[in-house]
Design an enzyme around this catalytic site. Structure first.
Site, PDB file in Angstrom:
ATOM      1  NE  ARG A 160      34.046  11.827  29.709  1.00  0.00           N
ATOM      2  CZ  ARG A 160      35.112  12.056  30.477  1.00  0.00           C
ATOM      3  NH1 ARG A 160      35.511  11.152  31.364  1.00  0.00           N
ATOM      4  NH2 ARG A 160      35.762  13.193  30.391  1.00  0.00           N
ATOM      5  CG  ASP A 189      32.458  14.229  31.712  1.00  0.00           C
ATOM      6  OD1 ASP A 189      32.804  15.029  30.835  1.00  0.00           O
ATOM      7  OD2 ASP A 189      33.199  13.905  32.660  1.00  0.00           O
ATOM      8  CG  HIS A 259      34.367  17.730  32.247  1.00  0.00           C
ATOM      9  ND1 HIS A 259      34.839  16.586  31.653  1.00  0.00           N
ATOM     10  CD2 HIS A 259      35.463  18.387  32.698  1.00  0.00           C
ATOM     11  CE1 HIS A 259      36.159  16.546  31.757  1.00  0.00           C
ATOM     12  NE2 HIS A 259      36.569  17.627  32.380  1.00  0.00           N
ATOM     13  CD  GLU A 322      40.388  17.454  32.871  1.00  0.00           C
ATOM     14  OE1 GLU A 322      41.466  16.868  32.760  1.00  0.00           O
ATOM     15  OE2 GLU A 322      39.317  16.991  32.461  1.00  0.00           O
ATOM     16  CD1 TRP A 389      41.471  16.260  40.187  1.00  0.00           C
ATOM     17  CD2 TRP A 389      42.487  15.274  38.464  1.00  0.00           C
ATOM     18  NE1 TRP A 389      41.500  17.153  39.147  1.00  0.00           N
ATOM     19  CE2 TRP A 389      42.111  16.574  38.076  1.00  0.00           C
ATOM     20  CE3 TRP A 389      43.140  14.461  37.531  1.00  0.00           C
ATOM     21  CZ2 TRP A 389      42.373  17.092  36.809  1.00  0.00           C
ATOM     22  CZ3 TRP A 389      43.394  14.975  36.272  1.00  0.00           C
ATOM     23  CH2 TRP A 389      43.017  16.273  35.918  1.00  0.00           C
ATOM     24  CE1 TYR A 414      42.266   9.725  38.989  1.00  0.00           C
ATOM     25  CE2 TYR A 414      42.546  10.273  36.670  1.00  0.00           C
ATOM     26  CZ  TYR A 414      42.104  10.607  37.929  1.00  0.00           C
ATOM     27  OH  TYR A 414      41.512  11.811  38.137  1.00  0.00           O
ATOM     28  CG  PHE A 415      41.188   1.388  39.154  1.00  0.00           C
ATOM     29  CD1 PHE A 415      42.481   1.422  39.675  1.00  0.00           C
ATOM     30  CD2 PHE A 415      40.153   1.090  40.026  1.00  0.00           C
ATOM     31  CE1 PHE A 415      42.733   1.175  41.024  1.00  0.00           C
ATOM     32  CE2 PHE A 415      40.382   0.831  41.377  1.00  0.00           C
ATOM     33  CZ  PHE A 415      41.670   0.880  41.872  1.00  0.00           C
ATOM     34  CG  ASP A 416      41.493   6.219  33.427  1.00  0.00           C
ATOM     35  OD1 ASP A 416      42.022   6.252  34.559  1.00  0.00           O
ATOM     36  OD2 ASP A 416      41.326   7.237  32.731  1.00  0.00           O
ATOM     37  CD1 TRP A 464      39.499   8.828  35.379  1.00  0.00           C
ATOM     38  CD2 TRP A 464      37.561   9.897  35.066  1.00  0.00           C
ATOM     39  NE1 TRP A 464      39.371   9.772  36.365  1.00  0.00           N
ATOM     40  CE2 TRP A 464      38.191  10.443  36.188  1.00  0.00           C
ATOM     41  CE3 TRP A 464      36.316  10.405  34.675  1.00  0.00           C
ATOM     42  CZ2 TRP A 464      37.636  11.478  36.935  1.00  0.00           C
ATOM     43  CZ3 TRP A 464      35.769  11.441  35.410  1.00  0.00           C
ATOM     44  CH2 TRP A 464      36.418  11.964  36.527  1.00  0.00           C
ATOM     45  CB  THR A 465      34.158   4.650  31.202  1.00  0.00           C
ATOM     46  OG1 THR A 465      33.256   5.763  31.181  1.00  0.00           O
ATOM     47  CG2 THR A 465      34.149   4.037  32.579  1.00  0.00           C
ATOM     48  CD  GLU A 466      38.047   9.325  29.210  1.00  0.00           C
ATOM     49  OE1 GLU A 466      38.306   8.332  29.930  1.00  0.00           O
ATOM     50  OE2 GLU A 466      38.267  10.491  29.573  1.00  0.00           O
TER      51      GLU A 466
HETATM   52  C1  TNX Z   1      41.020  13.496  33.740  1.00  0.00           C
HETATM   53  S1  TNX Z   1      40.434  13.322  36.679  1.00  0.00           S
HETATM   54  C2  TNX Z   1      39.686  13.767  33.986  1.00  0.00           C
HETATM   55  C3  TNX Z   1      38.651  12.969  33.302  1.00  0.00           C
HETATM   56  C4  TNX Z   1      39.226  12.042  32.295  1.00  0.00           C
HETATM   57  C5  TNX Z   1      40.476  11.385  32.850  1.00  0.00           C
HETATM   58  C6  TNX Z   1      41.079  10.360  31.953  1.00  0.00           C
HETATM   59  C7  TNX Z   1      39.461  14.412  36.267  1.00  0.00           C
HETATM   60  C8  TNX Z   1      38.871  15.145  37.346  1.00  0.00           C
HETATM   61  N1  TNX Z   1      39.246  14.627  34.956  1.00  0.00           N
HETATM   62  O1  TNX Z   1      37.680  13.811  32.724  1.00  0.00           O
HETATM   63  O2  TNX Z   1      38.257  11.103  31.997  1.00  0.00           O
HETATM   64  O3  TNX Z   1      41.426  12.372  33.109  1.00  0.00           O
HETATM   65  O4  TNX Z   1      42.094   9.650  32.606  1.00  0.00           O
END
Ligand code: TNX
Length: 722
Positions: A160, A189, A259, A322, A389, A414-416, A464-466
């Protein structure tokens, strides 16, 4: 070079280690360390690493190191009986003895020793910025130490947002200083494929870039620029070697079979063929690999073959989270496969895919790792590693099923996620201050037998770096000091952990170390009450302020007492530690928002469950979402019943919870009579327009979309009127 020649005496009799070692026994006497120290034995890299750090303070010009004549020594001794990564460090008046069984243990003893030295050992400064320290005094001590968990990791999403090789090397240095031994590298991703694959060059020619003229759409504020990047195989080899020297294993992740948009735009034949607009959680379409297409496994094997030669890690992470499995429902090839296998639910194909990947990986000596979704898979080997997670229940499920598991629990690690309500970041899992990371125990809430406990390998933090595109250095702000807390959770026995004690060590010593490392870490905002009483969060940090509503800077005055003013709304405060600054805060209660009666209309259809009423009712924390992608000319119009006199109107778009789907191309217009409109500014990188001091009472405000926005829908928050 700094003209000052310091002789640093042991200011305190004790040292503030982070993470806290298992056992520290101070003894009588002290050791004087200077450039004459002899270093004996030890792994060649470890010795080089130690010398390099000592030279930063004792010989910054690199001209006078002369260890052979010294009376004092640092000696490395190898024994057979220490646990993996464990060590002892004994400081006697004339010798320091480091004992370990492996190279890693030696390396961690060096980390502990560095923490006994002045924080400048972490500075890379040369020339005029360098600091010469003639000698320093260490207390005699006997330390015996070993990690609680064998897996202490950090995950970074480079898809991201892209981080170049130099950034990654620096990050690895920071991990090593904290005795972190795993770097989980989320390399692919939807928004970028980041590794060179010789056989499939389009993966990086096409899949590593996004922008208006690229196959991948702009995303996460990459805007009008061509944005992206990738690592060559040569870069990867260098990075892997650099990590290995520092006892860090790099686990590459290729996020499959969902993804996979970056892969899909590079080689469109890999995704299912159908026209359904199925959206993933992140709003992507057609990002799922076809599991019924046999040629895809050949391609994936070719990719793995190239990478297995580069990454020595035991595990290869293949994602499996996901996934929009519904995509397989509409694909003839996947349906054919389902029939053949006698499956009744598309989700079963996820297990099938994982099983195929496991077998391909095994051919190259690799073991599969996947997100928690793999637990439900068919007949996977119990060597496969599950990365959990979500919550502890899923960790329990993984170990009950016999899988080794690591947790990256989103509610703690989760550091985001935001560190406090006023800061930038996601909140969908939780707001996660450093205390919350520290409070986590990977074993909490689990029902364990000795066998099951052994299956819990440890933990890792995930960035995660959105939302990382700005502000500058935001990645380090998000990671530190939360990673310091995580390091202690992973290393220190549970019964020796105490947050107040950790916090005291951070403030007495570790922020100073991190500052010298060059980390742009997060510090807490000052505490300010309605009477303008101001308190710094830590005694060694100052609060600076302005009285004209602007952001405080390093040259703003320092608060020294209570501020007396009849215009408290103009005050702004921030905590400073040298040049590191906290977020800016105001006196509470001084920003009150007006909520004048307003009617809102729009060219956009609301998404299901959303309505413009939240904007009319000024519902805090809520938002309006459109059902579809906004296009040029779309608008949202607020018309006030009566013209509103105000100082400022903040027009904030994007979701309040995840910060997605804001206006990235657009502007705001304001009207004083409800019929003629004038431009009031374009949306900034925070998807926001601030209308300052409108010339007359405002009758209407209009959000106008000027081009495609990055989100797959538009999200708008209520106006903030002051
Ligand atoms: C969930 S944790 C995701 C990531 C996203 C993140 C944002 C995981 C396995 N999938 O694709 O970037 O949430 O917090």
């Amino acid at each position: 070079m700094m003209s000052l020649t310091l002789s640093v005496a042991a200011a305190a009799a004790t040292v503030d280690f982070v993470p806290r070692p298992v056992s520290v026994q101070y003894k009588e006497g002290s050791f004087i360390l200077d450039k004459n120290v002899r270093i004996e034995g030890g792994d060649a890299f470890n010795v080089k690493y130690l010398k390099e750090h000592l030279a930063r303070v004792f010989d910054p010009m690199g001209d006078s190191w002369n260890p052979t004549q010294g009376k004092t020594s640092i000696s490395f001794v190898r024994v057979k009986s220490f646990p993996a990564e464990g060590y002892s460090l004994d400081v006697h008046p004339e010798s320091i003895i480091i004992t370990a069984t492996d190279k890693a243990g030696e390396f961690y003893a060096i980390q502990t020793l560095l923490q006994m030295l002045p924080a400048q050992v972490y500075r890379r400064a040369t020339g005029p910025d360098a600091m010469l320290i003639r000698q320093c005094t260490l207390p005699c001590v006997s330390i015996v130490d070993q990690p609680r968990f064998s897996w202490r990791g950090s995950m970074l999403d480079v898809s991201r947002s892209f981080f170049d090789k130099e950034y990654i090397l620096r990050h690895l240095d920071f991990l090593a200083y904290h005795k972190i031994n795993k770097f989980h590298w989320h390399l692919t991703d939807d928004n970028g494929w980041r590794v060179e694959i010789k056989k499939y060059p389009r993966l990086t020619e096409i899949g590593a870039w996004r922008g208006p003229d690229e196959a991948l759409m702009p995303a996460y504020n990459s805007g009008e620029e061509r944005y992206g990047g990738f690592y060559t195989q040569q870069d990867l080899k260098e990075i892997v070697a650099y990590a290995a020297e520092r006892n860090i294993e790099i686990i590459p992740e290729f996020d499959l079979p969902g993804h996979s948009k970056a892969l899909a735009v590079s080689y469109p034949e890999v995704v299912c063929k159908h026209d359904e607009e199925l959206r993933s959680v992140q709003g992507e379409t057609h990002n799922v690999i076809c599991v019924g297409r046999e040629k895809n496994y050949v391609m994936l094997e070719n990719i793995i073959k190239e990478l297995a030669a580069i990454f020595p890690s035991k595990y290869f992470h293949v994602g499996v989270e996901e996934v929009v499995t519904e995509s397989w429902k509409h694909c003839p090839d996947c349906q054919k496969l389902m029939k053949k296998l006698g499956y009744t639910d598309e989700k079963q194909l996820l297990g099938y895919f994982t099983g195929r990947m496991e077998k391909i990986l095994a051919k190259y000596g690799k073991t599969l790792e996947g997100w928690e979704d793999i637990i439900d898979g068919d007949e996977l080997s119990r060597n496969d590693l599950v990365l959990v997670w979500h919550n502890q229940n899923l960790l329990q499920k993984a170990i009950d099923a016999g899988f080794p598991a690591v947790t990256q629990n989103c509610y703690y690690l989760y550091f985001d996620m935001k560190q406090s309500a006023a800061e930038r970041g996601h909140t969908w899992a939780s707001i996660i201050p450093v205390e919350k990371v520290y409070a986590f125990d990977p074993l909490q809430g689990l029902e364990l037998t000795p066998e099951k406990e052994k299956l819990v390998k440890g933990l890792q933090g995930g960035l995660w770096t959105e939302l990382l595109f700005y502000p500058p250095h935001f990645s380090e702000y998000q990671i530190f000091p939360r990673l310091c807390a995580l390091a202690e959770v992973g290393w220190t026995p549970q019964d020796l952990r105490d947050y107040a004690d950790f916090d005291a060590r951070m403030t007495r010593a570790h922020f100073e170390r991190m500052w010298n490392m060059g980390i742009k870490f997060r510090i807490p905002a000052p505490e300010v009450d309605a009477q303008c009483n101001v308190r710094s969060p830590y005694p060694n940090m100052v609060v600076r302020y302005t009285f004209d509503g602007t952001e405080p800077t390093v040259s703003s005055p320092v608060v020294t007492g209570r501020i007396v003013t009849d215009q408290p709304e103009k005050l702004r405060f921030a905590t400073f530690y040298n040049d590191v600054k906290s977020i800016t805060v105001s006196v509470p209660g001084t920003t009150r928002y007006l909520e004048p009666a307003t009617h809102v209309s729009s060219s956009l259809e609301p998404a299901r469950g959303y309505s413009l009423a939240v904007l009319e009712n000024y519902e805090p924390g809520k938002n309006f979402r459109s059902s579809s992608l906004p296009k040029k000319g779309d608008y949202v119009l607020y018309t006030f019943e009566e013209p509103v006199s105000c100082k400022r109107i903040t027009v904030q778009t994007a979701d309040p919870v995840n910060n997605f789907f804001g206006v990235t191309q657009g502007h705001v217009e304001v009207s004083f009579d409800g019929t003629s409109f004038r431009n009031a500014g374009t949306f900034d990188m925070y998807n926001r327009v601030v209308i300052e001091s409108p010339a007359q009472p405002v009758k209407a405000v209009k959000i106008v979309v000027d081009g495609p926005c990055e989100g797959k829908m538009l999200s708008i928050q209520a106006l903030k009127i002051e």
